[in-house]
Design an enzyme around this catalytic site. Structure first.
Site, mmCIF file in Angstrom:
data_model
loop_
_atom_site.group_PDB
_atom_site.id
_atom_site.type_symbol
_atom_site.label_atom_id
_atom_site.label_comp_id
_atom_site.label_asym_id
_atom_site.label_seq_id
_atom_site.Cartn_x
_atom_site.Cartn_y
_atom_site.Cartn_z
ATOM 1 N N SER A 277 0.817 -1.216 0.000
ATOM 2 C CA SER A 277 0.000 0.000 0.000
ATOM 3 C C SER A 277 0.853 1.268 0.000
ATOM 4 O O SER A 277 0.493 2.261 -0.650
ATOM 5 C CB SER A 277 -0.942 -0.010 1.208
ATOM 6 O OG SER A 277 -0.208 -0.148 2.404
ATOM 7 N N THR A 278 1.996 1.256 0.698
ATOM 8 C CA THR A 278 2.852 2.450 0.719
ATOM 9 C C THR A 278 3.503 2.640 -0.648
ATOM 10 O O THR A 278 3.563 3.766 -1.175
ATOM 11 C CB THR A 278 3.919 2.333 1.833
ATOM 12 O OG1 THR A 278 3.327 1.763 2.998
ATOM 13 C CG2 THR A 278 4.501 3.698 2.190
ATOM 14 N N GLY B 239 8.233 -0.273 0.718
ATOM 15 C CA GLY B 239 7.808 -0.235 2.111
ATOM 16 C C GLY B 239 8.441 -1.363 2.912
ATOM 17 O O GLY B 239 9.342 -2.060 2.432
ATOM 18 N N ALA B 240 7.959 -1.548 4.139
ATOM 19 C CA ALA B 240 8.452 -2.638 4.996
ATOM 20 C C ALA B 240 7.357 -2.998 5.990
ATOM 21 O O ALA B 240 6.467 -2.190 6.270
ATOM 22 C CB ALA B 240 9.708 -2.206 5.735
ATOM 23 N N ASP B 241 7.442 -4.206 6.496
ATOM 24 C CA ASP B 241 6.507 -4.617 7.548
ATOM 25 C C ASP B 241 7.053 -4.256 8.922
ATOM 26 O O ASP B 241 6.301 -3.902 9.831
ATOM 27 C CB ASP B 241 6.245 -6.121 7.446
ATOM 28 C CG ASP B 241 5.598 -6.452 6.119
ATOM 29 O OD1 ASP B 241 4.516 -5.918 5.848
ATOM 30 O OD2 ASP B 241 6.187 -7.219 5.338
ATOM 31 N N GLU C 171 11.303 -8.546 -4.586
ATOM 32 C CA GLU C 171 11.757 -7.320 -3.912
ATOM 33 C C GLU C 171 13.242 -7.437 -3.574
ATOM 34 O O GLU C 171 14.008 -6.474 -3.730
ATOM 35 C CB GLU C 171 10.944 -7.103 -2.633
ATOM 36 C CG GLU C 171 9.496 -6.741 -2.906
ATOM 37 C CD GLU C 171 8.619 -6.687 -1.667
ATOM 38 O OE1 GLU C 171 7.557 -6.079 -1.753
ATOM 39 O OE2 GLU C 171 8.986 -7.262 -0.623
HETATM 40 C C1 5RP Z 1 5.285 -6.677 0.209
HETATM 41 C C2 5RP Z 1 6.111 -5.930 1.190
HETATM 42 C C3 5RP Z 1 5.621 -4.595 1.616
HETATM 43 O O1 5RP Z 1 6.635 -3.676 1.450
HETATM 44 C C4 5RP Z 1 5.238 -4.653 3.062
HETATM 45 O O2 5RP Z 1 4.305 -5.702 3.228
HETATM 46 C C5 5RP Z 1 4.627 -3.336 3.520
HETATM 47 O O3 5RP Z 1 3.384 -3.151 2.934
HETATM 48 P P1 5RP Z 1 2.484 -1.891 3.238
HETATM 49 O O4 5RP Z 1 3.140 -0.719 2.617
HETATM 50 O O5 5RP Z 1 1.150 -2.243 2.588
HETATM 51 O O6 5RP Z 1 2.349 -1.772 4.733
HETATM 52 O O7 5RP Z 1 7.135 -6.370 1.629
HETATM 53 O O8 5RP Z 1 5.794 -7.965 -0.049
#
Ligand code: 5RP
Length: 220
Positions: A30-31, A82-84, A103
């Site tokens: 989403s980011t 982005g990242a989790d 990625e």
């Molecule tokens: C997808 C990823 C995303 O960067 C991660 O899940 C973050 O997502 P969001 O921006 O929706 O919080 O690694 O594989």
């Protein structure tokens, strides 16, 4: 500000890192989607984009941004994703969207990794977010048993197949004090395609959005 507004703010800030007349690497989630929407505003000033997933490729194309095969790219100045979870040392857990392998490949080629995240993603220790691991389908049970030996609780991501035709095991219960070591150890399990720890190739810059604005944290 809402979480979505914070994501939008960091996506806008990341545009400053885009190099004109060059290819830009684009992440997934989403980011990253907000970043794509910002990128569309200057599409005539870039040469094109490398996508880290089919979903990202579709979104880029829907904005009229040229999508380029990574193999045809000699230089990739910047990758934005982005990242989790991310630490102050800029090691990350990624793969919540299941795109971790592509990625990681795009990040490996890029000269600079710019991570965009809202403040909820910054953690002291990685592992509260279940660590995604992409596995070859026939190795699912074997990899699962090996992950249990390492102290994790793997769960098969239901109804999900990666862009590469593989499965995802989400590993709960890990407190990752040595991300570099664990990343390498997980890669050594036969049947693992890649894991969601981005420590060896972490981010170079973190753009972190909170109520006070966007903070820039650079790799020390
Ligand atoms: C997808 C990823 C995303 O960067 C991660 O899940 C973050 O997502 P969001 O921006 O929706 O919080 O690694 O594989």
């Amino acid at each position: 500000m809402t979480q979505d507004e914070l994501k939008q703010a960091v996506a806008r800030e990341a545009i400053k890192y885009v190099v004109e007349d060059a290819i830009v690497g684009v992440g997934t989630g989403s980011t990253a989607n907000y970043f794509i929407d910002e990128l569309a505003k200057l599409k005539s000033r870039i040469d094109g984009a490398v996508a880290s997933s089919q979903a990202t490729a579709e979104r880029l194309k829907s904005h009229g941004i040229r999508v380029v095969d990574l193999n045809s790219v000699n230089e990739l100045p910047v990758y934005v994703d982005g990242a989790d979870e991310i630490t102050e040392h800029l090691a990350m857990i990624k793969g919540g969207g299941g795109a971790l392998t592509r990625e990681k490949i795009v990040a490996a080629v890029a000269q600079k990794f710019v991570c965009i995240a809202d403040a909820s993603k910054l953690v002291g220790v990685l592992g509260k977010f279940p660590l995604p691991i992409e596995v070859i389908p026939m190795a699912r049970s074997h990899v699962g048993r090996e992950l249990v030996k390492l102290g994790g609780q793997p769960a098969l991501r239901q109804g999900f197949t990666t862009d590469n035709g593989n499965l995802i095991l989400d590993v709960y219960g890990l407190s990752i004090l040595k991300p570099l070591e664990l990343e390498a150890e997980l890669n050594n399990i036969v049947g693992v395609v890649s894991n969601g720890l981005f420590a060896r190739r972490g981010a170079d810059v973190l753009l972190l959005g909170d109520a006070a604005g966007v903070r820039t944290i650079k790799k020390k």
